[in-house]
Design a protein around this motif. Structure first.
Motif, PDB file in Angstrom:
ATOM      1  N   LYS A  51     -40.060  42.730  48.348  1.00 39.80           N
ATOM      2  CA  LYS A  51     -39.616  41.237  48.534  1.00 39.80           C
ATOM      3  C   LYS A  51     -39.013  41.077  50.074  1.00 39.80           C
ATOM      4  N   TYR A  52     -38.007  41.967  50.191  1.00 42.58           N
ATOM      5  CA  TYR A  52     -37.426  42.182  51.682  1.00 42.58           C
ATOM      6  C   TYR A  52     -38.373  42.099  52.733  1.00 42.58           C
ATOM      7  N   LEU A  53     -39.485  43.046  52.654  1.00 45.65           N
ATOM      8  CA  LEU A  53     -40.600  43.056  53.650  1.00 45.65           C
ATOM      9  C   LEU A  53     -41.207  41.850  53.843  1.00 45.65           C
ATOM     10  N   GLU A  54     -41.330  41.158  52.760  1.00 47.06           N
ATOM     11  CA  GLU A  54     -42.251  39.819  52.535  1.00 47.06           C
ATOM     12  C   GLU A  54     -41.496  38.930  53.529  1.00 47.06           C
ATOM     13  N   SER A  55     -39.784  38.927  53.323  1.00 50.98           N
ATOM     14  CA  SER A  55     -39.251  38.180  54.089  1.00 50.98           C
ATOM     15  C   SER A  55     -39.211  38.327  55.712  1.00 50.98           C
ATOM     16  N   LEU A  56     -39.813  39.599  55.940  1.00 52.04           N
ATOM     17  CA  LEU A  56     -39.916  39.923  57.379  1.00 52.04           C
ATOM     18  C   LEU A  56     -41.329  39.667  57.886  1.00 52.04           C
ATOM     19  N   GLY A  57     -42.306  39.154  57.095  1.00 53.56           N
ATOM     20  CA  GLY A  57     -43.498  38.633  57.650  1.00 53.56           C
ATOM     21  C   GLY A  57     -44.482  39.774  56.821  1.00 53.56           C
ATOM     22  N   PHE A  58     -44.386  40.617  56.228  1.00 56.32           N
ATOM     23  CA  PHE A  58     -45.285  41.613  55.650  1.00 56.32           C
ATOM     24  C   PHE A  58     -46.049  40.922  54.586  1.00 56.32           C
ATOM     25  N   GLU A  59     -47.213  41.385  54.270  1.00 56.13           N
ATOM     26  CA  GLU A  59     -47.863  40.674  53.073  1.00 56.13           C
ATOM     27  C   GLU A  59     -47.925  41.940  52.089  1.00 56.13           C
ATOM     28  N   VAL A  60     -47.742  41.502  50.831  1.00 52.42           N
ATOM     29  CA  VAL A  60     -47.828  42.484  49.534  1.00 52.42           C
ATOM     30  C   VAL A  60     -48.724  42.067  48.745  1.00 52.42           C
ATOM     31  N   THR A  61     -49.797  42.823  47.879  1.00 54.52           N
ATOM     32  CA  THR A  61     -50.285  42.672  46.911  1.00 54.52           C
ATOM     33  C   THR A  61     -49.985  43.292  45.641  1.00 54.52           C
ATOM     34  N   TYR A  62     -49.537  42.600  44.565  1.00 51.41           N
ATOM     35  CA  TYR A  62     -49.052  43.213  43.401  1.00 51.41           C
ATOM     36  C   TYR A  62     -50.005  43.335  42.385  1.00 51.41           C
ATOM     37  N   LEU A  63     -50.421  44.408  42.030  1.00 51.60           N
ATOM     38  CA  LEU A  63     -51.715  44.598  41.182  1.00 51.60           C
ATOM     39  C   LEU A  63     -51.147  44.185  39.816  1.00 51.60           C
ATOM     40  N   PRO A  64     -51.892  43.677  38.911  1.00 51.83           N
ATOM     41  CA  PRO A  64     -51.816  43.563  37.670  1.00 51.83           C
ATOM     42  C   PRO A  64     -52.115  44.663  36.956  1.00 51.83           C
ATOM     43  N   VAL A  65     -51.576  44.403  35.547  1.00 51.87           N
ATOM     44  CA  VAL A  65     -51.775  45.618  34.623  1.00 51.87           C
ATOM     45  C   VAL A  65     -52.300  45.035  33.284  1.00 51.87           C
ATOM     46  N   ASP A  66     -52.889  46.193  32.480  1.00 51.05           N
ATOM     47  CA  ASP A  66     -53.574  45.555  31.358  1.00 51.05           C
ATOM     48  C   ASP A  66     -52.172  45.761  30.170  1.00 51.05           C
ATOM     49  N   GLN A  67     -52.708  45.380  28.858  1.00 52.37           N
ATOM     50  CA  GLN A  67     -51.643  45.586  27.687  1.00 52.37           C
ATOM     51  C   GLN A  67     -51.202  47.010  27.490  1.00 52.37           C
ATOM     52  N   ARG A  68     -51.641  47.926  28.297  1.00 50.82           N
ATOM     53  CA  ARG A  68     -51.299  49.462  28.073  1.00 50.82           C
ATOM     54  C   ARG A  68     -50.428  49.522  29.272  1.00 50.82           C
ATOM     55  N   GLY A  69     -50.294  48.665  30.152  1.00 52.30           N
ATOM     56  CA  GLY A  69     -49.313  49.054  31.232  1.00 52.30           C
ATOM     57  C   GLY A  69     -50.018  49.829  32.252  1.00 52.30           C
ATOM     58  N   LEU A  70     -51.585  49.868  32.614  1.00 47.57           N
ATOM     59  CA  LEU A  70     -52.200  50.340  33.398  1.00 47.57           C
ATOM     60  C   LEU A  70     -52.996  49.540  34.558  1.00 47.57           C
ATOM     61  N   ILE A  71     -52.925  50.127  35.845  1.00 45.40           N
ATOM     62  CA  ILE A  71     -53.656  49.181  36.711  1.00 45.40           C
ATOM     63  C   ILE A  71     -55.317  49.367  36.611  1.00 45.40           C
ATOM     64  N   SER A  72     -56.115  48.467  37.133  1.00 39.65           N
ATOM     65  CA  SER A  72     -57.464  48.863  37.239  1.00 39.65           C
ATOM     66  C   SER A  72     -57.836  49.564  38.761  1.00 39.65           C
ATOM     67  N   LEU A  73     -58.623  50.671  38.711  1.00 41.57           N
ATOM     68  CA  LEU A  73     -58.842  51.395  39.842  1.00 41.57           C
ATOM     69  C   LEU A  73     -59.895  50.362  40.498  1.00 41.57           C
ATOM     70  N   THR A  74     -60.649  49.523  40.065  1.00 36.07           N
ATOM     71  CA  THR A  74     -61.532  48.555  40.695  1.00 36.07           C
ATOM     72  C   THR A  74     -60.706  47.468  41.710  1.00 36.07           C
ATOM     73  N   ASP A  75     -59.537  47.000  40.921  1.00 33.22           N
ATOM     74  CA  ASP A  75     -58.588  46.269  41.554  1.00 33.22           C
ATOM     75  C   ASP A  75     -58.127  46.797  42.932  1.00 33.22           C
ATOM     76  N   LEU A  76     -57.522  48.043  42.532  1.00 35.57           N
ATOM     77  CA  LEU A  76     -57.026  48.718  43.708  1.00 35.57           C
ATOM     78  C   LEU A  76     -58.045  48.751  44.876  1.00 35.57           C
ATOM     79  N   LYS A  77     -59.215  49.319  44.456  1.00 35.74           N
ATOM     80  CA  LYS A  77     -60.279  49.310  45.658  1.00 35.74           C
ATOM     81  C   LYS A  77     -60.687  48.123  46.594  1.00 35.74           C
ATOM     82  N   GLN A  78     -60.377  46.866  45.600  1.00 34.93           N
ATOM     83  CA  GLN A  78     -60.815  45.676  46.280  1.00 34.93           C
ATOM     84  C   GLN A  78     -59.648  45.040  47.156  1.00 34.93           C
ATOM     85  N   ALA A  79     -58.295  45.556  46.810  1.00 33.33           N
ATOM     86  CA  ALA A  79     -57.165  45.257  47.284  1.00 33.33           C
ATOM     87  C   ALA A  79     -57.049  45.750  48.693  1.00 33.33           C
ATOM     88  N   LEU A  80     -57.296  47.040  48.759  1.00 30.86           N
ATOM     89  CA  LEU A  80     -57.201  48.010  50.014  1.00 30.86           C
ATOM     90  C   LEU A  80     -57.927  47.369  51.379  1.00 30.86           C
TER      91      LEU A  80
END
Length: 382
Positions: free
Chosen positions: A109-138
């Motif tokens: 959040k601090y870096l966002e205030s300095l002009g950086f852009e942050v992508t926050y990957l969602p998780v499923d109900q197991r608390g795990l990210i999707s590798l597809t989401d990660l690939k698409q976010a890169l």
């Protein structure tokens, strides 16, 4: 009244062997490790030996890739903030997850205030990210991906090997917060393409206010703490040699067999608690489930219709220490950002969940008592 401690994800009691090592070191080694005389060299040897042992514990290529810090928060802050600032010429896009510890989320959040852009990957109900989401976010301008190894609230264990392989093929560096996982899981920073890794000693029966940041050979960034040239000019401040010796002792006691045995023990305690609650007719659900590859020392339970604060208060009166699946501040309870990410902001789980986290000192007898007390309290509250 007997007191039972089931909040080991918050901190763990120090191992007696760690206390002995620290006490002995405090009594015999008092020099500054940066001094060149005998007393300094004596401290330097303890420091170097400890660094070597810890580097081996994660299969680091070189001992000097281990930088001792004040703990997980400083390690996380350094990894996130200094990487972002040092690599601005490459890009200003960062990736993390919605369930990271605040030591990651607040620097983001601090870096966002300095002009950086942050992508926050969602998780499923197991608390795990999707590798597809990660690939698409890169993106070409992504400079850092920070994804925790094991979650402190629900114990979800991210697919670190696969994440490391994906990030290695990009321009980004890969950081993982391993504060909860280090000491319970075998970690190989080379095999998993990990560039930065954070730990904290007090999570594995070591001293508080101490941790380390692993930095791979490709990572070039300034120190977050400015001052002297300690820690190979990577972290200013005189090293706490007795505590570092204690940290190394704690690590030395946790070989692969011990870690596997602890995971097996905690899984058994989990199953005992879940089975006992079912047998007693308690209405509940396990947040995140009980996957065999999760961090078994963390069990987060939704007690349907029972607010977490009265649950915690009544447990404490019965001598049992646990924690809410949310942060308690000044008498009010803020919804857990982890459970919110997993189940949505309207879920009753946010206000009716507790986290039980096991340690090496816990016994089956203690869990039987916990089952008895929880059954009594939930019936009273409902």
């Amino acid at each position: 009244m007997e007191h039972i401690y089931l909040d080991n994800a918050a901190t763990t009691p120090m191992n007696p062997a760690v206390i002995e090592t620290m006490t002995q070191t405090m009594g015999t080694v008092f020099g500054n490790a940066s001094s060149i005389h005998y007393f300094g060299r004596q401290a330097r040897k303890v420091l170097d030996d400890s660094r070597h042992l810890i580097a081996q514990s994660i299969n680091a290529k070189q001992d000097d890739q281990i930088v001792f810090t004040s703990g997980g928060t400083e390690s996380d802050n350094t990894a996130v903030i200094e990487t972002a600032l040092a690599r601005q010429n490459v890009g200003k896009h960062l990736i993390t997850t919605a369930i990271e510890h605040e030591a990651i989320l607040k620097p983001m959040k601090y870096l966002e205030s300095l002009g950086f852009e942050v992508t926050y990957l969602p998780v499923d109900q197991r608390g795990l990210i999707s590798l597809t989401d990660l690939k698409q976010a890169l993106r070409p301008d992504t400079t850092l991906v920070s994804i925790m190894m094991g979650n402190n609230e629900v114990g979800s264990h991210q697919p670190i090997h696969e994440i490391g392989r994906i990030v290695a093929a990009s321009n980004a560096w890969f950081h993982t917060d391993a504060v909860q996982a280090y000491g319970l899981l075998d970690i190989d920073v080379q095999a998993d393409n990990i560039d930065l890794l954070s730990t904290s000693a007090h999570k594995l029966n070591g001293p508080k206010f101490l941790g380390f940041l692993y930095r791979s050979e490709q990572v070039k960034m300034p120190s977050l703490i400015k001052g002297g040239d300690q820690e190979l000019k990577r972290r200013a401040g005189t090293e706490n040699v007795p505590a570092i010796a204690g940290f190394a002792k704690a690590v030395s006691l946790l070989d692969s067999k011990v870690k596997a045995a602890r995971q097996a023990k905690y899984a058994k305690l989990q199953e005992q608690l879940v089975s006992g609650l079912k047998q007693n007719g308690v209405e509940f659900a396990v947040n995140g489930g009980q996957a065999p590859d999760k961090l078994q020392h963390v069990l987060n339970i939704w007690f349907k219709g029972c607010p977490s604060v009265p649950l915690l208060t009544n447990l404490d009166l019965e001598g049992i220490a646990a924690s809410a699946g949310s942060a308690c501040t000044a008498g009010s309870v803020e919804p857990s950002h982890v459970l919110t990410a997993m189940y949505g902001s309207d879920s009753p789980r946010l206000q009716e969940s507790l986290r039980f986290s096991f340690g090496s000192q816990n016994t089956a007898e203690e869990i039987n008592y916990l089952i008895e007390v929880l059954t009594k309290i939930t019936r009273k509250l409902k």
